[in-house]
Write a protein that holds these residues in place. Structure first.
Motif, mmCIF file in Angstrom:
data_model
loop_
_atom_site.group_PDB
_atom_site.id
_atom_site.type_symbol
_atom_site.label_atom_id
_atom_site.label_comp_id
_atom_site.label_asym_id
_atom_site.label_seq_id
_atom_site.Cartn_x
_atom_site.Cartn_y
_atom_site.Cartn_z
ATOM 1 N N SER A 81 17.566 -8.164 0.812
ATOM 2 C CA SER A 81 15.896 -7.890 0.505
ATOM 3 C C SER A 81 16.537 -6.841 0.464
ATOM 4 N N ILE A 82 16.529 -5.886 1.646
ATOM 5 C CA ILE A 82 16.165 -4.252 1.853
ATOM 6 C C ILE A 82 16.340 -3.656 1.216
ATOM 7 N N MET A 85 14.097 -4.271 -1.927
ATOM 8 C CA MET A 85 12.736 -3.388 -1.757
ATOM 9 C C MET A 85 13.199 -1.670 -2.086
ATOM 10 N N LEU A 86 14.981 -1.858 -2.017
ATOM 11 C CA LEU A 86 14.209 -0.168 -1.992
ATOM 12 C C LEU A 86 14.612 -0.083 -3.085
ATOM 13 N N THR A 89 11.408 0.509 -5.004
ATOM 14 C CA THR A 89 10.992 1.995 -4.329
ATOM 15 C C THR A 89 11.636 2.614 -5.013
ATOM 16 N N ILE A 90 12.682 3.058 -5.229
ATOM 17 C CA ILE A 90 13.375 3.890 -6.031
ATOM 18 C C ILE A 90 12.918 4.391 -7.071
ATOM 19 N N LEU A 143 4.125 -2.665 -4.125
ATOM 20 C CA LEU A 143 5.488 -1.762 -3.078
ATOM 21 C C LEU A 143 4.223 -2.564 -2.045
ATOM 22 N N VAL A 144 3.593 -2.677 -1.168
ATOM 23 C CA VAL A 144 2.794 -2.932 -0.492
ATOM 24 C C VAL A 144 3.069 -4.642 0.092
ATOM 25 N N GLY A 147 6.883 -5.246 -0.104
ATOM 26 C CA GLY A 147 7.664 -5.080 1.472
ATOM 27 C C GLY A 147 7.078 -6.320 2.715
ATOM 28 N N ILE A 148 5.658 -6.930 2.255
ATOM 29 C CA ILE A 148 5.126 -8.499 3.221
ATOM 30 C C ILE A 148 5.846 -9.054 3.674
ATOM 31 N N TYR A 150 8.870 -10.190 2.341
ATOM 32 C CA TYR A 150 10.460 -9.972 2.693
ATOM 33 C C TYR A 150 10.271 -9.763 4.160
ATOM 34 N N TRP A 151 9.010 -8.768 4.509
ATOM 35 C CA TRP A 151 9.827 -8.162 6.006
ATOM 36 C C TRP A 151 9.239 -9.174 6.951
ATOM 37 N N VAL B 363 2.555 -1.442 7.644
ATOM 38 C CA VAL B 363 2.190 -1.378 6.287
ATOM 39 C C VAL B 363 1.382 -0.795 5.390
ATOM 40 N N LEU B 367 0.919 2.778 3.836
ATOM 41 C CA LEU B 367 0.575 2.764 2.576
ATOM 42 C C LEU B 367 -0.451 3.541 1.990
ATOM 43 N N PHE B 414 8.975 5.217 1.368
ATOM 44 C CA PHE B 414 10.283 4.460 1.737
ATOM 45 C C PHE B 414 9.920 3.988 3.147
ATOM 46 N N ASN B 417 7.247 0.902 4.220
ATOM 47 C CA ASN B 417 7.874 0.267 3.892
ATOM 48 C C ASN B 417 8.957 -0.653 5.192
ATOM 49 N N THR B 419 9.724 -2.835 5.667
ATOM 50 C CA THR B 419 11.423 -3.693 5.290
ATOM 51 C C THR B 419 12.204 -2.431 4.988
ATOM 52 N N ILE B 420 12.287 -1.004 4.251
ATOM 53 C CA ILE B 420 13.240 -0.550 4.594
ATOM 54 C C ILE B 420 13.456 0.236 5.314
#
Ligand code: HEM
Ligand SMILES: [Cu+2]
Ligand SMILES: [Cu+2]
Lengths: 357, 603
Positions: A81-82, A85-86, A89-90, A143-144, A147-148, A150-151, B363, B367, B414, B417, B419-420
Motif C-alpha cells: 500500500s505504501i 501511495m508513493l 504521489t510521484i 492524495l489525502v 493517504g488516509i 491506507y494510513w 495529514v 497537505l 510525499f 502524507n 502513509t508514505i
C-alpha cells in the motif's frame, strides 16, 4: 603536501576568476554599459533555457542510473500500500513538477529584456487565481483521500491471530522477547532490570505470564511468512526507532511509552535471496532515530521463514525464567529423577507455542 | 558586463537630494556608537548580516567535514587530526565528533544564519526604509536584539572548545538523549551551553520581532496603507508574528529540559536505565518535548522561508518590469501559510506512536499548506509571463528560488502524507527535502536580497561577473547534491549514519556519496568567493551613482545613496500608490511617491 597543493590550486583559480571579473567590469564601462548589459542578459537568458534542458535530462539520467538501487518490491503486505501511495504521489507531483519548471524557465528565457517589447501590465486575474486554487485543492484531496485510507488500514488494530513480539532498543542494540505458549508478555518494571542476574528487560518474576517468555539479543528475530506480527516496541534509555526498510515499516522506541506496529511479511528470507540475487541478503532492522555515538551501527536482523522452520527454531529456545532460576529449569542437569518427568512435558509445552500465539 | 540599469531621468522623485551623507539628527557619533553599539537600523542590519556570514562559513565548513566522512568513510585525512586532535584520531572523524558536527551545522544554519542572519538583516534594513520611517519603533531594544544574538553566538562558539565537546543530539535535541550526560558526551556541558545560547537567541528574536511588528503597524509614512506595503514587508511582518508566538514555546520546552538535566525533574524522563544505571525518574513523556519543539520547529521553517519569499516577490517584479501578479492572493497565501504553519507540527511525529486519528488530521492540515504554496508559485511564474526581464544576479537567484521551492515543496507532499512518511521518515529523503526547500531556497532568497540591496546598504555594487558565477555554480551544485539524495531516502537509507559499511541494505550508494561530497566542496568554495566579493565590494566595489539604480518603485530608493541615521533628509515622502506600478500606461515604472494622475488607468 597534497592538501597544500589543492589549496594552492584553488587560490590560483580564484585569483584568476577574480581578475577576469574585475576586468570585465572595466571592459563593460569602456564598451558602454548598455551594450554590455544587453549581452549579459542574452547570455543568462540562454543559460536558463540550457539549464532547463540539461536539468530535465539530468533528472531522467539520474532516474535511469539510480532506480535499480532503490528497494525492490515490498516484502510486507502493508508496504505494498505504501508503495502504491508513493507511485500515485510521484505521478501527480511529477506532472506538476514538469509543468511549473518548464513554465518558469521558458518564460524567463522567452521574455528576457528586449527593446522591442514592453512589459505587459497584468496585476491580477481573479478567474485564473481561482482556477489555480481549485486545481491543487482537488489534487490534494485525492492524495489525502488515498493517504488516509491506507494510513488507517496500516495503523489499525493488529488481527487477532497476529504473532506477538516485544522489541526493546538500547544503546546500541535490540533485544527481543516472545510471549511463550500463553501468548502473553509477562509484566515488567524497569527498576527490576538487572542483566547480571539474568533479568535484562526487568521482568516481574511473580507474574506467571513471564515464566515461559523467551528473551534474547544479538541474534536474528524470527518471523513467519504470511502471518501478521505485532511488535510491541520500547526502549531502555533514549529514543530509538525500529526501521524495517524492506517491509517499509517504522516505529519509534520511546522509553516509558510503549508503541506498537504490525505488518505481514510476504516473502521468506530465502525467497528474498532469490529475488534479489544477493546471497548475503538479510532483512535488517535499522535504528532510524539518532541515539548516540553508536547509532550508525545499531543493527538487527530478521529471519522470515515458514511455519515449520519457525516452530523448529522456537523449540530450541529456552525461557529466560530458567536462566534466572536455573533450579526451576527442567532441562538442567538433574539431581533427582522426579524432574525427569516434567522435563518431557516442558519440551512439549515449548513446541506447542506455535499454535497458541 | 555591468550592473548599471538604465535609469529614466524623466521620473522625478519627490525629494531630490544633492549630497549623500547627511545626518538628520545632528548628535555626535563616535566610532563606537556608529559601528558597534549603534541604534541605527541600517547598521544593526549590517551587523546581523556580517555575523550571519561568519556563522555561515563556520556552518558550511562543518558540512564539508562531515561530507568528507560520508563520501570517503574509509579514507584517512591526517590533516583532520592535526586540526582537531583526539576528535579525529588517525585522520578519521570519530562518531562523537561527527554527531557534534551535524548538530552544530543544523543549529547554526537554521537559527544563527537563516533566522538571525536572514530576517534580522532584512527586517532591519528594509522595514524603516520601505514603510517610510526614520528608524525602528524602539531603536534601543533593536540594538539589544543584536547584542543578545551576539551573546548567544559567543556561548555557542565557546561550547565548541570545551573538553566534552558541543551538543551532539541533532539540531532537534530530542530528550532523553539530550537530557542524559551518561548517554552521550555531547549531552554533558555542551548541551547546557546549547540551551543557554538558544535562550539568549530567543530573547533576541523576541526583541527583534516585537520591534518589527510595532514598526510596521505604527510607523508607516503618510499614505502607506497596509495594502500599499511591498510584499517584503508583509512577509517580514508574518515572520515576526510567527517568531513571537512560537519562540516562547521553544524556550519553555528548553527550560524544562534544563530542569530535567540539572534539577532531577521528570518532564521528559521515565523508565530509563542508561549505562547500567537505573534512573529514578518516572511519569515523564519524551514525546512531550517533540510537541513543544515542533510547535516552534515547523513555524520556524517558515520564519526562515517567508522573508525569502517576500524579497523574491519584490525582486521578480522589479526585474520583470511588471507588477507582481495577484498582490492580494500573495498576501492571502502568506496569511494562510502563517496560520496553517501552527497547525501542522505533528507531521514530524507520525511514527512516534501518535494516535493514528490525530495523525490523519495532521495529514489533512499539512497537505492544505500546499494550496497557498501552489498559489504563490503560479503567481511568481505569471509575473514573469510577458515581462521584460533583466537578469541581474539578484533576479537569477530569485528565479532559482522559485525552482527550488517547487522541487522541495513537492517532496513535502510525499512526507506530509503519513502513509508514505512511515517509509521515508528519518531517511535521507527528509534531508534532501528540507535542504532544497528551506536550506538552499532560503539562501537563494538571501543572496537575491544581498545582491539587490547591496547598493542601498553600502553605496556600491557587488561585482556582477562573480555574482553570475556564484549563481550558476550554486544552482547546478544544489541540484547535483540534493536531487539524487532523494533516491537514497527512497531506498530507506537512514539519516545521521556516518558509515554504512556494516549494513547489507545501505551500501549501494558509495559512488553517489563521493560525487555529492566533491560537488559540496566546490559549492562551498564558490560561497567563499561570494564572501570575498562581499567584503571586497564594500570597500572597492563600483560606486552607485544614481539614487534608484534598479528603477524601483519602493521608498528606500528615494533616500540618498548613502542615507544617514534618519534615512531621509527633510520630510519623509508621502505615498500615493501601491509599489507595483511597473509598465503601467506605457511607463517603465511609477514610484510610490508619485500622486495618481488624473488620466491614469485603474487596475
Ligand atoms: C508543501 C509543503 C510542505 C510539506 C507538505 C512538508 C512536509 C514535511 C514533513 C511531513 C516533514 C517531516 C518528515 C519526516 O521527518 O519524516 C518535513 C520535514 C521538514 N520540512 Fe517540510 N514540508 C513542506 C514544506 C517545507 C518548507 C517550505 C520548509 C522550509 C522552509 C520545510 C522544512 C522542513 C524541514 C527543516 C524538515 C526537517 C526537520 C527535521 O527533521 O530535521 N518544509 N516536511
Ligand atoms: Cu539510533
Ligand atoms: Cu514541518
Amino acid at each position: 603536501m597534497q592538501t597544500f597543493f589543492i589549496i594552492a590550486i584553488l587560490l590560483l583559480g580564484f585569483l584568476i576568476t577574480f581578475q577576469i571579473a574585475k576586468a570585465s567590469e572595466y571592459v563593460s564601462i569602456l564598451r558602454g554599459e548598455e551594450t554590455a548589459r544587453k549581452q549579459t542578459n542574452k547570455i543568462n537568458g540562454f543559460m536558463l533555457l540550457a539549464f532547463l534542458v540539461l536539468g530535465l535530462t539530468g533528472v531522467y539520467y539520474c532516474n535511469e542510473k539510480l532506480r535499480g538501487k532503490v528497494l525492490g518490491e515490498s516484502a510486507s503486505v502493508q508496504g505494498v500500500s505504501i508503495d502504491t501511495m508513493l507511485f500515485i504521489t510521484i505521478a501527480i507531483t511529477g506532472v506538476v513538477f514538469l509543468i511549473t519548471q518548464i513554465a518558469l524557465f521558458w518564460f524567463a528565457y522567452k521574455y528576457q529584456a528586449s527593446d522591442k517589447r514592453k512589459a505587459y501590465y497584468y496585476p491580477h486575474n481573479n478567474k485564473l487565481e481561482v482556477i489555480w486554487t481549485v486545481i491543487p485543492a482537488i489534487a490534494l484531496t485525492v492524495l489525502v483521500g488515498f493517504g488516509i485510507f491506507y494510513w488507517f488500514k496500516i495503523t489499525s488494530e493488529a488481527p487477532k491471530d497476529a504473532m506477538l513480539v516485544e522489541v526493546t532498543g538500547k544503546q546500541f542494540g535490540w533485544e527481543f522477547r516472545y510471549p511463550g505458549r500463553d501468548g502473553i508478555l509477562g509484566k515488567k518494571y524497569f527498576k527490576n532490570i538487572d542483566p547480571a542476574n539474568n533479568n535484562p528487560v526487568g521482568q516481574i518474576w511473580d507474574d506467571p505470564a513471564n515464566w515461559d517468555d523467551i528473551w534474547f539479543e544479538s541474534k536474528p528475530l524470527h518471523l513467519v511468512v504470511n502471518k501478521p506480527v505485532k511488535l510491541v516496541i520500547g526502549s531502555k534509555d533514549v529514543i530509538h526507532d525500529v526501521g524495517l526498510v524492506h517491509f517499509r515499516m517504522k516505529m519509534d522506541a520511546v522509553p516509558g511509552t510503549p508503541t506498537t506496529m504490525w505488518f505481514t511479511p510476504r516473502f521468506t528470507t530465502k525467497q528474498m535471496i532469490e529475488k534479489t540475487g544477493n546471497p548475503r541478503f538479510v532483512f535488517e532492522i535499522s535504528c532510524d532515530q539518532l541515539c548516540g555515538k553508536g547509532h550508525t551501527g545499531m543493527r538487527g536482523e530478521i529471519v522470515v521463514e515458514t511455519q515449520e522452520e519457525f516452530d523448529r527454531w522456537l523449540a530450541s529456545q529456552k525461557p529466560q525464567y530458567y536462566a534466572a532460576f536455573p533450579d526451576k529449569d527442567p532441562t538442567a542437569p538433574q539431581k533427582d529423577s522426579v524432574n525427569a518427568i516434567s522435563k518431557t512435558s516442558a519440551t512439549t509445552a515449548v513446541t506447542q507455542m506455535k499454535t497458541t500465539n | 558586463m555591468s550592473d548599471a540599469m538604465n535609469v529614466h531621468p524623466e521620473v522625478v522623485t519627490t525629494h531630490d537630494v544633492h549630497h549623500d551623507e547627511h545626518h538628520v539628527h545632528h548628535h555626535k557619533e563616535t566610532f563606537i556608537t556608529k559601528y558597534i553599539f549603534s541604534q541605527d537600523h541600517k547598521t544593526i542590519g549590517k551587523q546581523f548580516l556580517i555575523t550571519g556570514i561568519i556563522w555561515a562559513i563556520i556552518g558550511g565548513l562543518f558540512s564539508v567535514l562531515f561530507r568528507l566522512q560520508l563520501g570517503y568513510p574509509d579514507q584517512s585525512f591526517p590533516i583532520l587530526q592535526t586540526v582537531f586532535g583526539h576528535w579525529a584520531e588517525g585522520g578519521h572523524i570519530k562518531p562523537e565528533f561527527y554527531y557534534a558536527l551535524i548538530t552544530m551545522h543544523g543549529t547554526v544554519l537554521v537559527f544563527f544564519v537563516l533566522t538571525a542572519g536572514l530576517s534580522g538583516t532584512f527586517a532591519n534594513i528594509l522595514i524603516p526604509l520601505q514603510v517610510g520611517a526614520r528608524d525602528m519603533a524602539a531603536p534601543f531594544l533593536n540594538m539589544l536584539s543584536y547584542w543578545f544574538f551576539f551573546m548567544a553566538s559567543v556561548v555557542m562558539i565557546s561550547s565548541l572548545f570545551i573538553q566534552t565537546g558541543p551538543a551532539a543530539g541533532g539540531w532537534t535535541v530530542y530528550p532523553p538523549l539530550s537530557a542524559l550526560g551518561q548517554a552521550s558526551q555531547g549531552s554533558k556541558l555542551g548541551m547546557d551551553l546549547w540551551i543557554v545560547s538558544m535562550a539568549l537567541f530567543v530573547v533576541s528574536a523576541l526583541l527583534g520581532g516585537l520591534n518589527y511588528i510595532t514598526t510596521i503597524l505604527n510607523m508607516r509614512t503618510r499614505g502607506m496603507s497596509m495594502t500599499r506595503l511591498p510584499l517584503t514587508i508583509w512577509a517580514i511582518f508574518f515572520t515576526a508574528v510567527l517568531g513571537v508566538l512560537s519562540f516562547p514555546v521553544l524556550l519553555s520546552g528548553l527550560i524544562l529540559l534544563l530542569f530535567d538535566r540539572n534539577l532531577g525533574t521528570s518532564f521528559y524522563l521515565s523508565d530509563i536505565v542508561v549505562n547500567g544505571q537505573i534512573l529514578p525518574n518516572e511519569g515523564g513523556s519524551a514525546i512531550l518535548f517533540q510537541h513543544l519543539f515542533w510547535f516552534l520547529g515547523h513555524p520556524e521553517v517558515y520564519i526562515i522561508l517567508l522573508p525569502a519569499m517576500g524579497m523574491v516577490s519584490e525582486i521578480l517584479s522589479v526585474n520583470s518590469r511588471k507588477p507582481i501578479f495577484g498582490y492580494m492572493a500573495m498576501l492571502g497565501s502568506l496569511f494562510a501559510i502563517a496560520t496553517l504553519s501552527f497547525l501542522v507540527w505533528a507531521h514530524h511525529m507520525f511514527v512516534t506512536g501518535l494516535n493514528p486519528f490525530l495523525g490523519s488530521i495532521f495529514v489533512l492540515l499539512t497537505l492544505l499548506i500546499a494550496v497557498p504554496s501552489a498559489i504563490k508559485v503560479f503567481n511568481w511564474i505569471t509575473t514573469l509571463w510577458r515581462g521584460n526581464i533583466r537578469f541581474t544576479p539578484a533576479m537569477l537567484f530569485a528565479i532559482g528560488f522559485v525552482s527550488l521551492f517547487i522541487s522541495g515543496g513537492l517532496t513535502g507532499i510525499f512526507l506530509g502524507n503519513s502513509t508514505i512518511d512511515i517509509h521515508l521518515h528519518d531517511t535521507m529523503f527528509v534531508v534532501a527535502h528540507f535542504h532544497i526547500v528551506m536550506g538552499v531556497a532560503s539562501f537563494f532568497g538571501m543572496f537575491a536580497g544581498i545582491y539587490h540591496w547591496f547598493p542601498k546598504m553600502f553605496g556600491r555594487y557587488l561585482n556582477s561577473t562573480l555574482g553570475y558565477i556564484h549563481f550558476w555554480v550554486t544552482m547546478a551544485g544544489a541540484y547535483l547534491i540534493f536531487w539524487p539524495m532523494h533516491y537514497e531516502g527512497l531506498a530507506g537509507m537512514p539519516r545521521r549514519y556516518l558509515d554504512k559499511s556494516s549494513w547489507v541494505s545501505f551500501t549501494q550508494f558509495g559512488e553517489l556519496d563521493k560525487m555529492i561530497t566533491i560537488v559540496s566542496i566546490i559549492v562551498f568554495a564558490v560561497q567563499l568567493m561570494f564572501v570575498f566579493n562581499f567584503f571586497y565590494s564594500i570597500f572597492k566595489g563600483r560606486k552607485v551613482t544614481t539614487k534608484n539604480p534598479w528603477g524601483s518603485n519602493t521608498l528606500e530608493w528615494t533616500t540618498p545613496i548613502r542615507p544617514g541615521h534618519g534615512n531621509w533628509e527633510g520630510e519623509i515622502p508621502e505615498v500615493h500608490r501601491w509599489p507595483y506600478d511597473y509598465g503601467k500606461d506605457g511607463r517603465e515604472f511609477i514610484p510610490q511617491t508619485e500622486p495618481v494622475g488624473e488620466n491614469e488607468s485603474k487596475h
